[in-house]
Design an enzyme around this catalytic site. Structure first.
Site, PDB file in Angstrom:
ATOM      1  N   HIS A 248       1.726   4.760  -2.465  1.00 57.32           N
ATOM      2  CA  HIS A 248       1.490   6.181  -2.393  1.00 57.32           C
ATOM      3  C   HIS A 248       3.098   7.060  -2.818  1.00 57.32           C
ATOM      4  O   HIS A 248       3.585   7.426  -3.581  1.00 57.32           O
ATOM      5  CB  HIS A 248       1.689   6.396  -0.848  1.00 57.32           C
ATOM      6  CG  HIS A 248       0.221   6.064  -0.679  1.00 57.32           C
ATOM      7  ND1 HIS A 248      -0.833   7.018  -1.210  1.00 57.32           N
ATOM      8  CD2 HIS A 248      -0.302   5.770   0.721  1.00 57.32           C
ATOM      9  CE1 HIS A 248      -1.590   6.710  -0.408  1.00 57.32           C
ATOM     10  NE2 HIS A 248      -1.382   5.740   0.855  1.00 57.32           N
TER      11      HIS A 248
ATOM     12  N   HIS B 160       1.145  -1.357   0.812  1.00 59.43           N
ATOM     13  CA  HIS B 160       0.355  -0.310  -0.133  1.00 59.43           C
ATOM     14  C   HIS B 160       0.862   0.927  -0.292  1.00 59.43           C
ATOM     15  O   HIS B 160       0.522   2.160  -0.438  1.00 59.43           O
ATOM     16  CB  HIS B 160      -0.916   0.059   1.476  1.00 59.43           C
ATOM     17  CG  HIS B 160      -1.887   1.550   1.470  1.00 59.43           C
ATOM     18  ND1 HIS B 160      -2.997   1.385   1.261  1.00 59.43           N
ATOM     19  CD2 HIS B 160      -1.324   2.585   2.437  1.00 59.43           C
ATOM     20  CE1 HIS B 160      -3.583   2.648   1.413  1.00 59.43           C
ATOM     21  NE2 HIS B 160      -2.387   3.237   1.745  1.00 59.43           N
ATOM     22  N   GLU B 161       1.795   1.350   1.115  1.00 61.61           N
ATOM     23  CA  GLU B 161       2.181   2.618   1.006  1.00 61.61           C
ATOM     24  C   GLU B 161       3.348   2.981  -0.198  1.00 61.61           C
ATOM     25  O   GLU B 161       3.504   3.692  -0.410  1.00 61.61           O
ATOM     26  CB  GLU B 161       3.513   2.828   2.456  1.00 61.61           C
ATOM     27  CG  GLU B 161       2.494   2.828   3.666  1.00 61.61           C
ATOM     28  CD  GLU B 161       1.663   3.760   3.511  1.00 61.61           C
ATOM     29  OE1 GLU B 161       2.118   4.720   3.008  1.00 61.61           O
ATOM     30  OE2 GLU B 161       0.293   3.642   3.966  1.00 61.61           O
TER      31      GLU B 161
END
Length: 452
Positions: A26, A22-23
């Protein structure tokens, strides 16, 4: 203790993998948009290990492995030198900020599809939606032993879990379900299961059983393992005997024996218990004796223990070739997303119980159970959890990605960013909502551990 340690370990592995992905979403989009990333951390708290890359980003593994974050250069958080203001997050266009924030949930969605693709290539083993026994409203509706459920309300099902989910959805909506089955004679029929007749407050986790559907793989033969000295069965039943009938009522599995013995005891007098022993069928006269059940309540007993066999062999397998597995994974992702969003909608409208909200304890237990079942099931669990993280993060709650996206959409409409005060108020409300949601999840988790 082994189950506890296993649950903790697999939860850390699962969350660590999914949050890192997920990170990274980003981080990757932020770098493509020219934003300077100060830190990429797996976990929270003090870094246990860290390294810097050529762009000056610190990659760290922190002490608390239940999450992670990406810290970007932002004038709202630190003083930024004039020469670096162009690479600060807050100075990027609103569309770039939207892309960076949406990249985390998008990464989880892509990971879900990738995990399901691997699972389908390997092949996931499961149990077919074949009925072993029917009672109650299911029997009255014409369902019978040997029926294999093919479709529920137009939704094709391959396994018992898919059939159970479809039936649960119909039950929560208080609707009858149209079920297409293939019977024991290989004839296809459509029957209506009147789920609207289930009593108010029914257990949403036990819909098939409460409707009178017993899946075939649930049934365990009533084979005697031990006989209690001085009991009703002493000197009559032997280890290895297979109970076939009690007082004239056929027995297909061990779970039927206790209620039949209870009924025989309440009737009074002896009854015939038919068994198979060494290939011969015997009829033995027994009279149940009063005693205490496992729950400590009065109960009529024969005084036998049953062999607890291993789980039956899987009779269904979902497997595709390398190319065909991709559209199958996309379809499965869509189906899971629809089920998840539908459940959330029903909880908000009161059609589903808030008991369906679960937290880290449940995640840990399911992670351990999935890992024990095999790679295929663990991949499925990871895919479902990744999709859940995607959906939860897109909720329009400030402090979550969805809340930030809401701010940016408002900015697009009004032509300027929200005020610091408005965003601070939103953050406070978001934290309160998140705390309430986490509190409910922990409450349900703890309640599930309390013996009933």
């Amino acid at each position: 203790m082994a189950d506890f340690l296993g649950s903790v370990w697999w939860m850390i592995v699962s969350l660590g993998l999914l949050v890192t992905f997920h990170e990274f979403g980003h981080y990757w989009v932020a770098r493509r948009c020219g934003v300077k990333v100060l830190r990429f951390s797996v976990g929270f708290g003090k870094p246990l290990w860290s390294r810097y890359n050529k762009d000056g980003t610190e990659f760290a593994i922190a002490a608390i492995p239940l999450g992670g974050y990406v810290k970007m250069l932002d004038e709202r958080e630190v003083e930024v030198p004039a020469g670096e203001r162009a690479v600060a997050f807050n100075n990027k266009t609103v569309w770039q900020r939207i892309a960076i924030v949406a990249a985390g949930p998008a990464a989880n969605l892509l990971l879900c599809i990738a995990l399901l693709w691997v699972m389908f290539v390997i092949g996931r083993q499961d149990y077919s939606a074949t009925l072993g026994r029917t009672t109650g409203i299911a029997a009255s509706a014409g369902f019978a032993s040997g029926d294999r459920v093919l479709e529920v309300d137009g939704r094709m099902v391959d396994t018992w879990a898919e059939a159970s989910m479809a039936l649960t959805t119909a039950a929560m909506d208080r609707q009858d379900a149209r079920v297409r089955v293939r019977d024991a004679l290989d004839n296809e029929r459509t029957r209506v299961l009147p789920l609207s007749q289930l009593p108010a407050g029914f257990d949403e986790r036990q819909v098939p059983a409460q409707a009178g559907l017993v899946w075939q793989f649930w049934l365990q033969p009533a084979r005697v393992d031990s006989v209690v000295t001085g009991s009703a069965a002493a000197n009559l039943l032997q280890s290895g005997d297979l109970i076939l009938a009690v007082d004239g009522q056929r027995v297909d599995s061990m779970d039927q024996v206790t209620p039949l013995v209870e009924a025989l005891g309440k009737r009074g007098g002896p009854g015939m218990v038919e068994v198979e022993r060494n290939g011969e069928r015997l009829a033995l006269e027994l009279t149940p004796k009063p005693g205490q059940g496992a729950d400590g309540k009065p109960q009529w007993l024969l005084g036998v223990g049953f062999q607890q066999g291993q789980a039956p062999a899987y009779d269904a397998r979902q497997q595709y070739g390398v190319l065909a597995a991709l559209p199958a994974a996309v379809r499965e992702t869509g189906k899971l997303a629809s089920d998840s969003l539908g459940m959330m909608r029903r909880m908000l409208t009161g059609h589903a119980s808030l008991k369906n909200v679960s937290g880290p304890i449940t995640i840990a237990r399911v992670a351990n159970a999935s890992a024990e079942r095999g790679v295929d099931w663990f991949l499925y669990f990871l895919a479902l959890l990744s999709l859940s993280l995607c959906i939860i993060n897109l909720l329009p709650i400030p402090v979550l990605d969805g809340g930030h996206l809401l701010y940016y959409l408002i900015e697009l409409v009004k032509g300027s960013p929200l005020s610091e005060r408005a965003m601070a108020t939103g953050q406070f409300i978001g934290l309160a909502l998140l705390a309430g949601l986490m509190g409910l999840a922990f409450y349900n988790d703890i309640l599930s551990l309390v013996p009933r």
